[in-house]
Design a protein around this motif. Structure first.
Motif, mmCIF file in Angstrom:
data_model
loop_
_atom_site.group_PDB
_atom_site.id
_atom_site.type_symbol
_atom_site.label_atom_id
_atom_site.label_comp_id
_atom_site.label_asym_id
_atom_site.label_seq_id
_atom_site.Cartn_x
_atom_site.Cartn_y
_atom_site.Cartn_z
ATOM 1 N N HIS A 342 11.172 3.927 -22.491
ATOM 2 C CA HIS A 342 11.339 5.490 -22.262
ATOM 3 C C HIS A 342 9.847 5.741 -21.394
ATOM 4 N N THR A 343 9.125 5.309 -21.148
ATOM 5 C CA THR A 343 7.165 5.619 -21.140
ATOM 6 C C THR A 343 7.408 6.222 -19.600
ATOM 7 N N PHE A 344 8.747 6.178 -18.787
ATOM 8 C CA PHE A 344 8.315 7.286 -17.480
ATOM 9 C C PHE A 344 8.777 7.995 -18.000
ATOM 10 N N GLU A 345 10.534 8.396 -18.933
ATOM 11 C CA GLU A 345 10.244 9.829 -19.228
ATOM 12 C C GLU A 345 9.953 10.484 -20.000
ATOM 13 N N ARG A 346 8.948 9.509 -20.637
ATOM 14 C CA ARG A 346 7.612 11.267 -21.340
ATOM 15 C C ARG A 346 7.179 11.177 -20.532
#
Length: 367
Positions: A342-346
């Motif tokens: 979920h890093t890229f979404e954050r």
């Protein structure tokens, strides 16, 4: 000095096996090398193309060469090299690189053999250990030391996959041994186990797909399609060697210099990722690993961390996001994306912990 006396001397000096062949005869290896380069299977190893004409035949490099003395030194491991692949938070280092650099040991012994031979015969010689434009494996097969298997590496009926090679060329005409025949039969274990499908057909290697090439010779970012197949292999790959059935005849190396250093037999990825340049040089002094440099090495470690599935390593990854080396930062972004999907979404929504993390991820997420 006749061939029998020469062989006895080589064994006395400490080589495991020694065979002889003509160095001035035509061979098919030159055509295979030309095809390998023409198909660009050598990747970024420009030195193979640059030295192609000299590399194609021993006499192209030294016209006076008449005979080749091919020596083998056993480096058989005391463990299954494939076992480490299941321990995903540890680093898999190729068997040959877990202790001293074999080049130094073999060259020292070859030079001693050369001095004795010259003193007794007066014939000129030249010695080689994998650092000059000479095709050692075809010479080893021609001499009867083994045969080049479907994975293109040398296989010996007595020593399996685990032989380091060295060559002494001489102007003397020595009685040659019979070449070894191919004993691979219908077996394709080495081809089927390859994680990246680096063998287009039996007896052909596309180095661009080989994990050994990618982790050692390749200087840029690891191509995306090969990152997951790398697993925890951070320096070289032993899969095609270790799976060979002929290893049932192999013995553990008697050379203490080839026994794994305890700290390199399954080292923790978290500890390797923390190495700075000075630490790297200290840990790998006199090791073949030293030549790839710290940045390439830690690049490999970060890919392995991304494949580990170990969320406890996220802190290590985030530290490397701030690394001075762009190569390491890029691999760290990929590792972060694997351990925390979920890093890229954050990053997109501005919910990351620090602006630095956001900037680095934005820089590298397209890689």
């Amino acid at each position: 000095m006749d061939s029998s006396a020469l062989k006895s001397l080589a064994l006395e000096i400490g080589f495991t096996d020694v065979r002889l062949c003509r160095a001035d005869e035509a061979w098919a290896a030159s055509q295979r090398l030309e095809e390998f380069v023409a198909q660009e299977h050598h990747g970024s190893m420009a030195w193979m193309e640059d030295t192609l004409e000299r590399r194609k035949h021993p006499t192209a490099m030294w016209p006076d060469a008449k005979s080749a003395v091919v020596v083998g030194l056993n480096y058989g491991p005391d463990h299954d090299p494939l076992g480490i692949l299941e321990r995903r938070s540890e680093a898999a280092i190729s068997v040959y690189a877990q202790n001293a650099d074999y080049h130094d040991l073999i060259k020292k012994r070859l030079k001693r053999l050369a001095r004795e031979f010259v003193a007794r015969t007066g014939h000129e010689v030249k010695v080689f250990v994998d650092t000059a434009p000479l095709m050692e494996k075809p010479l080893a097969a021609k001499s009867g030391l083994g045969w080049q298997g479907k994975h293109t590496n040398l296989v010996s009926r007595e020593h399996g996959s685990w032989l380091f090679l060295g060559v002494m060329l001489t102007a003397a005409e020595l009685e040659p041994d019979a070449p070894e025949t191919d004993h691979c039969g219908s077996c394709r274990a080495c081809l089927d186990i390859c994680p990246t499908q680096a063998f287009p057909t039996p007896y052909q290697l596309d180095a661009r797909r080989c994990i050994s090439y990618l982790t050692i010779e390749h200087k840029g970012p690891i191509p995306r399609e090969f990152r997951a197949p790398m697993g925890n292999r951070i320096y070289g790959c032993d899969d095609c060697l270790a799976v060979c059935p002929w290893n049932k005849f192999a013995e553990v190396s008697a050379e203490a210099a080839f026994h794994p250093r305890p700290e390199l037999k399954g080292p923790l990825l978290s500890e390797l990722a923390a190495l700075d340049d000075a630490d790297f040089r200290q840990v790998f002094t006199a090791s073949p690993i030293k030549r790839i440099g710290r940045d390439r090495f830690v690049r490999n470690v970060m890919i392995a961390i991304g494949n580990s599935g170990d969320a406890s390593l996220l802190g290590v990854v985030k530290e490397r996001l701030r690394d001075e080396a762009p190569l390491v930062r890029g691999a760290s972004v990929w590792a972060l994306s694997q351990l925390d999907p979920h890093t890229f979404e954050r990053q997109r929504t501005g919910a990351l912990e620090t602006e630095t993390d956001a900037d680095v991820i934005a820089e590298w997420r397209r890689d």
